[in-house]
Design an enzyme around this catalytic site. Structure first.
Site, PDB file in Angstrom:
ATOM      1  N   HIS A   1       0.835  -1.197   0.000  1.00  0.00           N
ATOM      2  CA  HIS A   1       0.000   0.000   0.000  1.00  0.00           C
ATOM      3  C   HIS A   1       0.873   1.253   0.000  1.00  0.00           C
ATOM      4  O   HIS A   1       2.013   1.234   0.471  1.00  0.00           O
ATOM      5  CB  HIS A   1      -0.893   0.024   1.242  1.00  0.00           C
ATOM      6  CG  HIS A   1      -2.042  -0.919   1.182  1.00  0.00           C
ATOM      7  ND1 HIS A   1      -3.208  -0.705   1.862  1.00  0.00           N
ATOM      8  CD2 HIS A   1      -2.199  -2.101   0.523  1.00  0.00           C
ATOM      9  CE1 HIS A   1      -4.046  -1.692   1.637  1.00  0.00           C
ATOM     10  NE2 HIS A   1      -3.453  -2.568   0.832  1.00  0.00           N
TER      11      HIS A   1
ATOM     12  N   GLU B   1       0.789   4.015   1.780  1.00  0.00           N
ATOM     13  CA  GLU B   1       1.232   4.510   3.085  1.00  0.00           C
ATOM     14  C   GLU B   1       2.432   3.723   3.605  1.00  0.00           C
ATOM     15  O   GLU B   1       3.388   4.318   4.117  1.00  0.00           O
ATOM     16  CB  GLU B   1       0.102   4.426   4.114  1.00  0.00           C
ATOM     17  CG  GLU B   1      -1.108   5.261   3.775  1.00  0.00           C
ATOM     18  CD  GLU B   1      -2.200   4.489   3.053  1.00  0.00           C
ATOM     19  OE1 GLU B   1      -3.378   4.777   3.311  1.00  0.00           O
ATOM     20  OE2 GLU B   1      -1.874   3.606   2.228  1.00  0.00           O
TER      21      GLU B   1
ATOM     22  N   CYS C   1      -6.513   2.268   5.474  1.00  0.00           N
ATOM     23  CA  CYS C   1      -7.150   1.016   5.877  1.00  0.00           C
ATOM     24  C   CYS C   1      -6.609   0.617   7.262  1.00  0.00           C
ATOM     25  O   CYS C   1      -5.709   1.264   7.790  1.00  0.00           O
ATOM     26  CB  CYS C   1      -6.848  -0.060   4.832  1.00  0.00           C
ATOM     27  SG  CYS C   1      -5.134  -0.652   4.885  1.00  0.00           S
TER      28      CYS C   1
ATOM     29  N   CYS D   1      -2.730   0.074   7.261  1.00  0.00           N
ATOM     30  CA  CYS D   1      -1.961   1.317   7.139  1.00  0.00           C
ATOM     31  C   CYS D   1      -2.112   2.186   8.382  1.00  0.00           C
ATOM     32  O   CYS D   1      -1.155   2.823   8.816  1.00  0.00           O
ATOM     33  CB  CYS D   1      -2.369   2.060   5.877  1.00  0.00           C
ATOM     34  SG  CYS D   1      -1.895   1.150   4.391  1.00  0.00           S
TER      35      CYS D   1
END
Length: 154
Positions: A52, A54, A82, A85
């Site tokens: 992801h 992040e 999410c 993260c």
């Protein structure tokens, strides 16, 4: 640079993710007015569920600072983080999170729940925006294109 400039850079990274077939999410981490970490979604590109934006940006910032502690940093991301993260943000001690679009299915800064309000040892400040409409649009366009491509192949 200001908040809009940092989110604009995150949007550029999101566009790069879309070019590689990934959901367009981009992220930058700023400390003392300087971008010290960047990331974009690479789940499809790397075949990695943890790739992801992040987490990529957090890894980049930690490497540049030589520390896992990102005290005094602000994270700008085009989509609400999410659970995974949000956990990375808490564990890296990021001070402030600014996100663009809400994520009604997996957002953990207010949409589904707010992990930053739970009994963890660190509580980042959260702000929605800037550039929320642009962040929503890049996601909407991406998923619209996917649906249209799917209909053409049927």
């Amino acid at each position: 640079m200001d908040h809009k400039d940092y989110m604009a850079r995150a949007l550029e990274l999101a566009a790069q993710a879309a070019e590689h077939g990934d959901v367009p999410v981009g992220c930058v981490i700023v400390k003392d007015g300087e971008i010290i970490g960047e990331g974009r979604n690479r789940r499809e590109e790397h075949g990695d569920a943890t790739a992801h934006a992040e987490l990529e940006a957090i890894r980049d910032a930690c490497a540049r600072l030589g520390s896992w502690r990102l005290h005094g940093c602000t994270l700008y991301v085009t989509l609400e983080p999410c659970p995974m993260c949000a956990g990375g943000i808490i564990n890296s001690r990021i001070e402030t999170v600014r996100y663009g679009a809400r994520d009604e299915k997996a957002g953990c800064c207010s949409s589904v729940l707010n992990l930053f309000e739970e009994r963890f040892n660190h509580h980042p400040r959260i702000y929605r925006g800037p550039l929320e409409p642009q962040c929503q649009k890049i996601l909407q366009d991406f998923f619209l294109d996917l649906r249209e491509d799917g209909e053409e192949q049927a």
